[in-house]
Design a protein around this motif. Structure first.
Motif, PDB file in Angstrom:
ATOM      1  N   GLU A 225       0.824  -1.188   0.000  1.00  0.00           N
ATOM      2  CA  GLU A 225       0.000   0.000   0.000  1.00  0.00           C
ATOM      3  C   GLU A 225       0.866   1.249   0.000  1.00  0.00           C
ATOM      4  OE1 GLU A 225      -2.870  -0.134   3.083  1.00  0.00           O
ATOM      5  OE2 GLU A 225      -4.065   1.455   2.176  1.00  0.00           O
TER       6      GLU A 225
ATOM      7  N   GLU B 190      -2.203   8.094  -5.304  1.00  0.00           N
ATOM      8  CA  GLU B 190      -3.089   7.000  -5.684  1.00  0.00           C
ATOM      9  C   GLU B 190      -2.647   6.389  -6.999  1.00  0.00           C
ATOM     10  OE1 GLU B 190      -7.002   8.378  -6.269  1.00  0.00           O
ATOM     11  OE2 GLU B 190      -6.434  10.017  -7.600  1.00  0.00           O
TER      12      GLU B 190
ATOM     13  N   PRO C 243      -9.231   2.250  -8.505  1.00  0.00           N
ATOM     14  CA  PRO C 243      -8.050   2.228  -7.643  1.00  0.00           C
ATOM     15  C   PRO C 243      -7.530   0.786  -7.438  1.00  0.00           C
ATOM     16  CG  PRO C 243     -10.010   2.575  -6.333  1.00  0.00           C
ATOM     17  CD  PRO C 243     -10.454   2.602  -7.768  1.00  0.00           C
TER      18      PRO C 243
ATOM     19  N   SER D 266      -8.311  -0.394  -2.460  1.00  0.00           N
ATOM     20  CA  SER D 266      -9.448   0.340  -1.924  1.00  0.00           C
ATOM     21  C   SER D 266      -9.730  -0.146  -0.520  1.00  0.00           C
ATOM     22  CB  SER D 266     -10.671   0.160  -2.822  1.00  0.00           C
ATOM     23  OG  SER D 266     -10.887  -1.192  -3.102  1.00  0.00           O
ATOM     24  N   GLY D 267      -9.801   0.801   0.390  1.00  0.00           N
ATOM     25  CA  GLY D 267     -10.079   0.463   1.791  1.00  0.00           C
ATOM     26  C   GLY D 267      -9.050  -0.501   2.347  1.00  0.00           C
TER      27      GLY D 267
ATOM     28  N   ASN E 102      -7.481  -4.501  -4.692  1.00  0.00           N
ATOM     29  CA  ASN E 102      -8.699  -4.632  -5.476  1.00  0.00           C
ATOM     30  C   ASN E 102      -8.512  -5.757  -6.488  1.00  0.00           C
ATOM     31  OD1 ASN E 102     -10.868  -4.243  -7.094  1.00  0.00           O
ATOM     32  ND2 ASN E 102     -10.749  -1.997  -7.007  1.00  0.00           N
TER      33      ASN E 102
END
Ligand code: ATP
Ligand code: ATP
Ligand code: MG
Ligand code: MG
Lengths: 266, 469, 533, 315
Positions: free
Chosen positions: C329, C334, C341, C344-345, C349
């Protein structure tokens, strides 16, 4: 080769003893006690008149079982711990596992094994547990070390690119590639387990009568060594040869498995 | 040569014979360093000790002891009646740590008449009182030196304590001011060698001159064959028995106990565990005692009968129980043999080897056992069968009454009669499996003279020992 | 008169032939470049000169160094020659030095072994040698340990050791392979200077044709233990008598045939990406320190485009790759694929991941040696919710597409060569029919001829599969030949970007300039030049 | 260097605390009442209670743990339940046998293993190498108590060169004392020496295969010189680890060997105290041994830093 042969002889003796032994060792024959090797008793008889060859065969069972289960405990717990620690290097989990390992290593193992069996009673089971506990960090360290270097391999990265999680990668990619190491270390720990069991039984903290055990045979024979050396010689040789066989086999396996491992993964 | 190295298996935990059960303390100090009012002779007889004579009142309740004069403790202080009173009062006090407090339970009061005379009042007559006073737990100690007695024992004996290297040896030296016949040796070293192998090696290598209570009977023939050594085999007060938990089913069934008794081949045990050393017994009584009755016939080796008895008791296929074994080799080896013999009639035993402390905790105090093997070394201890809370848990009113009666009786003939009866009762009730009277073997260098042959009490009396030319 | 004369050298190791009839000679002041692909016996030739051969080696022929018959001399005499008359520099600077001795000690040792001088005098001369190798005393005291130096600096220490006694011959076995282009240029310059100053002879071993083209007076080309061509550099390049020489030359500058496919639709967008690594804490309660490996990087890859990313080792290329692939991460900024993306969260993804794949540098390390090829290639199916029923057919197809053949499916990876492995790696990357393929040094570990084939394959696949490439490399010539646009990265930042040709021909940033200058280039005269037309 | 040491020290302290808890917890579950053991078969309940009070056996667990650890920190290891003497004194006395024995064995094993390992490595594949490896294989496999038994049989009983066991005491002079430690030390050292020799050999062989050895050879060092000047110190790192580990094996192995030779050392003290339920002695001796092992490992860690400069900066 020699190692495998020796190991096979003793493993075979243990297996055969389930089906057949020259004499029933639960039957004592006091009248025939402490007889040297003869046609009827190739390795002689012990202080209760039992056939030493039969005792060694059945004793092999105990030694092998204790060492095998102890190695099993060490692998069963140590390998997952090592894999987990390697998967999460630098994390708290890793730190806790490694410190825990260091701690177990800091204890003089035999001393603690003696304490454990002294506390919880002398029995083959407790000997197994005591020996097994000290196998855990051995395997955890070995696996962690090997796994750490495997984790830097590109195929692990490729697996991550394929969306696999740490647990899955550990099982699918890391574990198969440390099996060779585990086999080699396993044989070594196995032989150490046999020595440890013999030591514990010798001081009376291992297998309990009537379960025959090489270590106890030595303890029993100790006071008779001056007039019945055969009683001490044969069980001692059994231990020596089995351990020697296992060690030779371990070395052989290492030579056999290691270069392939290196070639395979460069 | 006037010094000697005497080895034994167990090391005393400390050096106060009046506050521990450990026989090892007496083995070193009894009669050598500490003396009591009376003392045991080599044959087990009770002889005068610090008391040169005594008078017993007709009701048997008052004992007047006349002490030897000019007796001093090793620290130079005099031994007089005050010391006797102190010692006896200390042993029977509320907070006494004496391991054999029962020896003193009959005493009602102790009175100093003059420095050389002391009067002991009993609450009831006790035929054993003089015998009791000969025990190591009843030796006379001095209030001046009681503080450090565990490390620095000060007694009146023919030897003085000099040094203790814990874990290895204790040395004594001749007491030049001894009141009685002086010792012939100048210096004595007691060495502690617990391991039987080491014991053998130490004797063979002539590291030690004498080994009392030699722990490995299998090695005796070698010593006997060797002109450098002599082997002295004697009796002990140790009845070696297969103790049975009389309250634990199915052992509470007398038929089951009888079956066990008949399943056991005593001779095999004596040969296998003790290499022939020991006398078979059929009851809880020492064979060398004149009042002994041979009852071994009650429990002759007969596995068929044993099986029949088991079937009768409702266990045609046998049963399973525990066999807990303390450390001595008579128990460990004997246990293996007994287990095999019991297995032959269908009784499975689960063997557990215990250290003494565990044995005391689990078996003796906790009564958590089915069978155990132990040698009862206290002399003349058939009375324990009258204690229902004792670890056999044998509860027989008739026997208890008999013993109570016996304690009050002083007439020898009647006592003999009652003792015969008592022996028979426990034998026929098959309370325990009676195996053999423990023998003791002393291995010594050829020239050593004056050692006790038998062991009527745990003692290594060296006062008469010397080197023959 | 030559300094080193090798004639008809045969070498067997445990009976296996390694060298056959190798002959070459080095004169004082001359640099002889020995090139050839991996395993062709270059290093063994060098070791034969020093007589430092592995166990079981048997030499025949003649090796004469400055009049000494090296094959006949007893070991003590050889020891007197080594380090004194001939010095050697090895490929791996990281491991060539004893980690537990100071650099001063190690350089001085060369002197102490051969000359009866005091330790102080030896240290003084060691200092001198280090100075000559551009490790000045004020910045590099002799009490340093190897681990306190960078790779290039260590290589200088090794050179200082080799030349401390001013030997007549210097053998350099791939002295720069493990180094950056810029460092490589410096080391090569240093060697050249030393050769000139002392008029040493130098045997320079390399597998990079461009390096020798710049440096060597004469060239020896080896293949499978034999010398296939030798002669003065210019002449060899001009004539190229042996087909292998020609193939080698051609492959080195290979330019795959490709058409621009860029559709000017952004596929991947990276905006202000920041990636920090936590540094190990020095003290128990010290505040956490971070190392910023990627610093506010922005880039866009368009559909069908090949984007190149160049920069020296450790500048953050792989880190950026990992972020793009959604393996780690970001701490800032981004990354979007087609507007979606990658992360995500705090969860990668999966839908986006399916559309990207990667090929790694090391063809040996990128496969689990215990799996069969079918399972290896099918591994990315894990990103699907379920493995399609016809997965075997798909694997077979993609294997055909990369030129391996479907029968490879049932074999293990160790049964394949490096080049074949890299094809399998590409097959694995293509199995999910991704849109973006990241190639992290995907051809760097391959021999030139194989590299050329793989580059051709990549070009062909780009067309067939409609792929976009992010092509990461430190080899500028490759990047130049296969990308449309290029980014230059340094210390975690993008310092220059633009059309490949424009950046290479007219670099703006000083760093880009330095990088391009340092890169060795092949002469473009001779047969090869003609062949490319 | 200092930072490295400090970091090690912290983890050392944590190890010791955890170890003390584990030991205490374990010993506390030992069945068996020391008071009962001391007073024997015929003791009454009141006498037992009186004695338990005297021994401080009636407090809560936490109180007893705190008392024990606190005491140890002050150098007061408590008073033995059975011997009624300060444990520290008993340990002190026994230490004079166990420590020299461990050191003797360690010296012996290093003195055998180093030359053997170096010799075998430098003549790899030769007859020397094969026989060293063969002998060490046997040495690793032999149960040391059995070896001890055989040695007693041969050297003490048959040849009578040595005493069969026991300790002459340092008062008797260095020589007799060392003589009584010789057989035990050999029995302890043999397997350790074998392991050490094997580690030494393989570690040396590994190091000899390293690039920097080739560099050294290219400088003109002979094989011997390269081995002694460059390989040896580098090879020492794994060897140090093993020596550190061996210390713990020696301590524990001594328990059995001290029993075979009836040496009144720490190991036998542990054994005796376990059977006598002399908890406080068991706790203290085991803790002391763990402490010793941890300290030795700490020393080994520091030794690494001395041998390997890379560790000095990597805090
Ligand atoms: N110790 C050894 N034992 C057996 N064969 C070896 C040994 N070392 C190298 N070889 C073989 O010798 C051949 C030549 O090796 P060499 O190291 O000289 O190649 P190279 O041209 O230097 O290659 P690279 O560019 O990879 O360094 C190779 O086929 C290699 O497998
Ligand atoms: N897991 C990590 N923890 C800390 N620092 C890291 C980590 N991974 C990489 N780095 C550092 O980040 C920087 C960039 O590393 P990266 O691998 O991206 O370089 P690169 O450009 O790919 O180099 P190369 O050409 O050698 O592959 C380096 O300085 C590296 O030391
Ligand atoms: Mg090479
Ligand atoms: Mg990279």
């Amino acid at each position: 080769m020699l190692g495998a042969a020796l190991t096979l002889i003793f493993a075979g003796a243990a297996l055969i003893s389930f089906l057949w032994v020259p004499y029933d060792i639960t039957q004592l024959d006091i009248a025939n006690k402490i007889k040297g090797p003869s046609g009827a008793h190739p390795l002689g008889t012990d202080h209760f008149g039992r056939d030493i060859l039969s005792m060694i065969m059945v004793g092999a069972r105990t030694s092998i079982a204790v060492a095998l289960v102890a190695v099993g405990i060490g692998m069963g717990l140590g390998v997952p711990l090592g894999l987990a620690a390697a998967a999460k290097t630098g994390s708290l989990l890793d730190e806790v596992i490694m410190r825990g390992n260091d701690l177990v290593f800091a204890f003089p193992s035999l001393l603690i094994a003696i304490m454990i069996t002294a506390v919880f009673g002398a029995s083959a089971l407790n000997a197994i547990i005591a020996i097994g506990i000290f196998n855990i960090p051995v395997f955890a360290r070995l696996v962690r070390g090997a796994a750490l270097s495997l984790w830097t391999r590109d195929y692990v990265l490729a697996a991550r690119v394929s969306g696999k999680g740490a647990a899955r990668i550990s099982v699918e990619h890391i574990l198969p590639n440390v099996t060779n190491l585990l086999i080699v270390q396993g044989t070594i720990q196995f032989s150490l387990g046999i020595l440890a069991e013999a030591g514990l039984s010798y001081v009376g903290l291992g297998a309990q009568p009537p379960l025959p055990s090489w270590g106890r045979m030595l303890a029993d024979s100790q006071t008779m060594i001056s007039f019945a050396p055969h009683m001490a010689l044969f069980p001692g040789l059994a231990i020596l040869l089995t351990v020697l066989g296992l060690n030779l086999m371990g070395d052989g396996l290492r030579d056999l498995l290691d270069p392939r491992l290196r070639r395979g993964a460069r | 040569k006037t010094d000697i190295v005497v080895a034994m298996q167990l090391e005393p935990p400390h050096l106060d014979p009046t506050s521990a059960a450990a026989g090892a303390i007496d083995s070193v100090l009894y009669s050598n360093v500490f003396e009591g009012l009376t003392r045991f002779g080599p044959d087990g007889s009770v002889n005068p000790g610090l008391a040169k004579s005594w008078d017993i009142s007709d009701d048997g309740l008052t004992y007047t002891f006349h002490l030897n004069e000019g007796v001093t403790f090793h620290d130079g202080t005099a031994m007089d009646a005050e010391d006797v009173k102190f010692s006896l009062d200390r042993a029977r006090a509320e907070d006494s740590a004496n391991a054999q407090k029962a020896l003193f339970s009959a005493i009602a009061d102790v009175e100093v008449v003059d420095p050389a005379t002391v009067k002991v009042m009993l609450s009831e007559p006790n035929g054993n009182f003089l015998f009791n006073m000969a025990w190591g737990d009843a030796v006379i100690v001095a209030p001046e030196s009681i503080e450090n007695i565990k490390q620095m024992p000060v007694g009146t004996g023919a030897f003085k304590f000099t040094n203790w290297v814990q874990g290895d040896n204790i040395t004594l030296e001749k007491n030049g001011d001894y009141w009685g016949t002086p010792a012939k040796l100048d210096e004595v070293t007691f060495k502690f060698i617990s391991d039987p192998t080491a014991a053998f090696a130490a004797v063979m290598a002539e590291d030690v001159d004498v080994f009392t209570g030699f722990p490995a009977p299998e090695n005796l023939p070698q010593f006997e064959a060797d002109p450098r050594f002599q082997v002295i085999v004697g009796n002990t007060e140790g009845e070696t028995i297969l103790s049975i938990n009389n309250k634990m089913p199915p052992l509470d069934n007398v038929k089951v106990r009888k079956a066990i008794a008949h399943a056991i081949d005593r001779q095999a045990i004596i040969d296998g565990a003790m290499f022939g050393l020991g006398t078979p017994i059929g009851t809880h009584f020492a064979p060398h005692n004149p009042d002994y009755v041979d009852l071994t016939g009650n429990s002759a080796y007969d596995p068929e009968m044993s099986k029949a008895l088991l079937a009768e008791a409702g266990f045609p296929d046998g049963f399973k129980t525990t066999l807990k074994l303390p450390p001595p080799s008579y128990a460990r080896r004997g246990g293996e043999i007994i287990a095999a013999q019991l297995r032959a009639v269908g009784i499975e035993t689960e063997i557990t080897n215990l250290e003494w402390a565990q044995w005391l905790e689990q078996v003796f105090r906790g009564k958590d056992y089915g069978l155990t093997i132990v040698s009862h070394t206290e002399p003349f201890d058939i009375g324990i069968y009258a204690r229902p809370d004792y670890y056999f848990q044998y509860d027989n009113k008739a026997f208890q009454d008999l013993i109570a009666e016996l304690n009050k009786t002083t007439d020898p003939a009647m006592r003999t009669d009652m003792l015969h009866k008592a022996q028979t009762i426990i034998s026929e009730d098959y309370v325990n499996g009676y195996l053999f009277q423990l023998a003791t073997a002393t291995v010594a260098k050829a020239g050593v003279t004056g050692l006790w042959k038998d062991a009527p009490t745990q003692a290594t009396d060296l006062t008469a020992v010397y080197w023959a030319e | 008169m030559s300094l080193l004369e090798i004639e008809g050298l045969d070498l067997d190791i445990h009976g296996a032939p390694i060298l056959r009839g190798v002959s070459m000679s080095v004169a004082p002041g001359q640099i002889v470049g020995v090139i050839g692909e991996s395993g062709s016996g270059k290093s063994m030739t060098a070791f034969a000169v020093l007589q430092l051969l592995p166990e079981g080696a048997m030499c025949r022929g003649r090796v004469e160094l400055n009049g000494h018959d090296m094959l006949g001399l007893p070991e003590p005499s050889l020891c007197r020659l080594r380090g004194n008359e001939v010095g050697m520099v090895f490929q791996e600077p990281m491991t060539a030095l004893n980690p537990i001795k100071t650099i001063g000690e190690q350089v001085a040792e060369t002197i102490l072994i051969h000359e009866d001088v005091s330790k102080r005098a030896a240290m003084a001369r060691a200092r001198e040698a280090l100075d000559r190798c551009e490790l000045p005393g004020d910045r590099f005291p002799m009490s340093r340990y190897p681990h306190e130096l960078s790779g290039g600096q260590r290589q200088r220490v090794v050179i200082a050791m080799a030349i401390a006694l001013r030997p007549k011959l210097l053998i350099a076995d791939e002295p720069t392979t493990a180094l950056d282009v810029t460092t490589q240029a410096e080391i090569l310059r240093l060697i050249r200077r030393l050769v000139e100053e002392d008029s040493m002879g130098c045997m320079l071993i390399t597998h990079d044709l461009a390096v020798v083209a710049d440096m060597a007076d004469e060239i020896v080309i080896m293949r499978r233990g034999e010398v296939v061509e030798a002669g003065p550099t210019a002449q060899v390049f001009a004539e190229m008598n042996h087909p292998y020489t020609r193939a080698l030359f051609e492959a080195s500058g290979h330019q795959p045939v490709r058409e621009a496919q860029t559709q000017s639709v952004p596929l991947l967008q990276v905006r202000d990406a920041v990636r920090d690594y936590a540094l190990p804490r020095n003290r128990l309660f010290a505040p956490q320190d971070y190392f910023r490996a990627v610093n506010r990087v922005s880039l866009t890859i368009e559909r069908g485009e090949s984007l190149g990313l160049v920069g020296e080792s450790g500048c953050g290329k792989s880190t950026l790759t990992r972020a793009i692939l959604g393996l780690e991460e970001l701490q800032g900024g981004e990354i979007l694929l087609d507007g979606a993306p990658v992360f995500s969260g705090h969860q990668p993804n999966r839908a986006v991941r399916r559309r990207m794949q990667v090929v790694f540098q090391d063809p040996y390390g990128s496969f689990n040696p215990r799996w069969k090829v079918a399972r290896l290639v099918a591994e990315p199916f894990h990103l699907m919710d379920a493995r399609p029923a016809d997965w075997r057919d798909q694997v077979a197809k993609v294997l055909e597409d990369v030129g391996i053949g479907a029968d490879a499916m049932h074999r293990y990876i160790h049964e394949f060569s490096g080049g074949q492995r890299q094809r399998i790696a590409i097959a694995r990357a293509l199995i999910l029919r991704p849109e973006l393929v990241v190639l992290d040094e995907a051809v760097s570990a391959l021999d030139v001829s194989i590299r050329a084939q793989i580059l051709d394959l990549l070009a062909a696949l780009q067309k067939d599969y409609g792929l976009s490439y992010l092509f990461i490399s430190h080899d500028l010539s490759v990047v130049r030949n296969i990308t449309d646009r290029v980014l230059v990265m340094r210390a975690g930042e993008i310092v220059e970007q633009g059309k490949t040709a424009a950046v290479f021909d007219n670099p703006q940033n000083w760093y880009t300039k330095k990088l391009i200058e340092a890169a060795p280039v092949l002469p473009d005269h001779g047969v090869a030049g003609g062949g490319a037309e | 260097m200092l930072r490295y040491a400090l970091k090690r020290l912290v983890s050392l302290a944590i190890s010791l605390v955890v170890a003390s808890v584990v030991i205490f917890a374990m010993v506390e579950v030992v069945p068996g009442d020391p008071a009962a053991y001391m007073l024997g078969i015929n003791a009454t309940e009141e006498t037992l209670n009186a004695l338990r009070d005297q021994l401080g056996l009636n407090g809560t667990l936490l109180e007893r743990y705190a008392g024990w650890v606190g005491g140890m920190l002050r150098g007061d290891f408590g008073t033995s339940y059975t011997y009624r003497t300060p444990v520290a004194e008993m340990i002190g006395e026994r230490l004079w046998i166990s420590l020299p024995l461990a050191l003797f064995a360690l010296t012996l094993s290093t003195a055998i293993a180093f030359p053997a390992g170096i010799w075998a490595a430098s003549k790899r594949g030769s007859l020397v190498d094969t026989s060293v490896m063969g002998v060490t294989q046997l040495g690793v496999a032999i149960p040391n108590f059995w070896f001890a038994m055989l040695m007693v049989l041969v050297f003490a009983i048959n040849l009578r060169w040595f005493n069969a066991g026991g300790f002459a005491g340092w008062d008797a002079g260095i020589l007799p004392a060392m003589k009584s430690l010789t057989l035990p030390a050999i029995a302890l050292a043999l397997p350790q020496a074998s392991i050490l020799a094997r580690v030494m050999r393989s570690s040396l062989l590994d190091t000899l295969g390293e690039d920097f050895i080739r560099t050294a050879r290219a400088k003109g060092l002979s094989k011997r010189q390269a081995l002694w000047r460059h390989a040896l110190r580098n090879a020492l790192i794994p060897v140090l680890t093993i020596i550190g580990l061996q210390f713990s094996f020696l301590m524990a192995g001594a328990i059995i060997i001290e029993n075979v030779f009836f040496l009144p050392g720490l190991g036998r003290l542990v054994f005796q105290s376990i059977s006598a339920r002399d908890l406080i002695v068991v706790e203290s001796v085991v803790m002391l041994l763990v402490f010793a092992v941890v300290m030795v490992n700490f020393a080994v860690d520091l030794a690494y830093a001395v041998v390997d400069p890379r560790l000095r900066v990597r805090a």
